[in-house]
Design a protein around this motif. Sequence first.
Motif, mmCIF file in Angstrom:
data_model
loop_
_atom_site.group_PDB
_atom_site.id
_atom_site.type_symbol
_atom_site.label_atom_id
_atom_site.label_comp_id
_atom_site.label_asym_id
_atom_site.label_seq_id
_atom_site.Cartn_x
_atom_site.Cartn_y
_atom_site.Cartn_z
ATOM 1 N N MET A 1 0.801 -1.223 0.000
ATOM 2 C CA MET A 1 0.000 0.000 0.000
ATOM 3 C C MET A 1 0.835 1.274 0.000
ATOM 4 N N THR A 2 2.130 1.186 -0.251
ATOM 5 C CA THR A 2 2.969 2.391 -0.283
ATOM 6 C C THR A 2 3.014 3.023 -1.673
ATOM 7 N N GLY A 3 2.282 2.461 -2.638
ATOM 8 C CA GLY A 3 2.388 2.919 -4.023
ATOM 9 C C GLY A 3 2.098 4.386 -4.232
ATOM 10 N N ALA A 4 1.089 4.923 -3.521
ATOM 11 C CA ALA A 4 0.739 6.329 -3.706
ATOM 12 C C ALA A 4 1.880 7.246 -3.306
ATOM 13 N N ASP A 5 2.706 6.816 -2.351
ATOM 14 C CA ASP A 5 3.815 7.644 -1.885
ATOM 15 C C ASP A 5 4.888 7.817 -2.955
ATOM 16 N N THR A 6 4.981 6.882 -3.889
ATOM 17 C CA THR A 6 6.006 6.948 -4.930
ATOM 18 C C THR A 6 5.427 7.403 -6.270
ATOM 19 N N PHE A 7 4.225 7.960 -6.252
ATOM 20 C CA PHE A 7 3.571 8.349 -7.507
ATOM 21 C C PHE A 7 4.427 9.275 -8.368
ATOM 22 N N PRO A 8 5.018 10.357 -7.845
ATOM 23 C CA PRO A 8 5.842 11.214 -8.706
ATOM 24 C C PRO A 8 7.004 10.462 -9.354
ATOM 25 N N GLN A 9 7.696 9.629 -8.578
ATOM 26 C CA GLN A 9 8.817 8.862 -9.137
ATOM 27 C C GLN A 9 8.325 7.866 -10.192
ATOM 28 N N ASP A 10 7.141 7.282 -9.954
ATOM 29 C CA ASP A 10 6.590 6.326 -10.922
ATOM 30 C C ASP A 10 6.222 7.015 -12.236
#
Length: 338
Positions: free
Chosen positions: A124-133
Amino acid sequence: MIPFSILDLSPIVEGNTATQALRNTLNLAQHAEQLGYNRYWVAEHHNMPGIASAATSVVIGYVAGGTQTIRVGSGGIMLPNHSPLLIAEQFGTLESLYPGRIDLGLGRAPGADQATARALRRDMTGADTFPQDVVELQRYFQPDDSNQFIQAVPGTGLNVPIWILGSSLFGAQLAAMLGLPYAFASHFAPAELLRALHMYRTHFKPSAQLKEPYAMVAVNVVAADTDAEAERLFTSVQQQFLYIRRGKARQMQPPVDNLRANWPENELAAMDPMLRCSAVGSPDTIQRGLASFIDQTQANELIISAPVFDHQARKHSLTLTAQVRDALAAQETELATV
């Protein structure tokens, strides 16, 4: 006059199936193409009994394959649910099949409740890396670089326009920083609309994709021959939001004559702000509403959600909305020549 586009959630109406919903989506896209709409977007939602577009890339391929000229894309792909490489390959494939017609709109939300999001993401940490993704995804579309060990095939070197979608200041900041077009989900979350547009425009940095800010704004439009009929049709989406607020999402319900007879006043009052960016009525009413909305937002493009239970009534709504678009364009031309 600014372009008008369509956002379609492929609604599964009460008593119907996903099969018919998807067929209706293609038929509506073909109708929109004939009417001169600019683009046709579908959206990623999961565990929603009233929405058939969960496999968004598959639906985009279906729609693009059944149309000729209209742009087709995602409004949006919820990137934290996927690896950037996987999305690059999917949209690289779509662009290879339908060159010059594919848009990739990206969202940060899960498109689902938290339990479903966990089933989708596991982590569930995916939203935290949205800019990098987003930046990683951009790299996969860049021209072939022998120093890049992992490549998207298809994908590398293809021109797939990336959009940032949002309903808060976060998306506006990211789109401005990366120099990407921005779409605001004001059709269901209008609270931060004007602040987000201001932030996006004032902080925008030109990029290889986009030299100047470009903002597309979403609005619900339900048009009918009379105000009364349009207001009745609009009760289907009102019911949809009311059930979602209760945590009981269901298939789209048929319109009712008196919504207030069936729902508590406090629930209706809580729902009204969510649907504030809506134009509902006859063509004259729609024209006044959209003219005011365009003037208020200074949008570069409108994307229309037309949540109507009956498919033929929905097509008629889009026909009337296209007539309003043309009337606004004629009015703009007339003013420019005075």
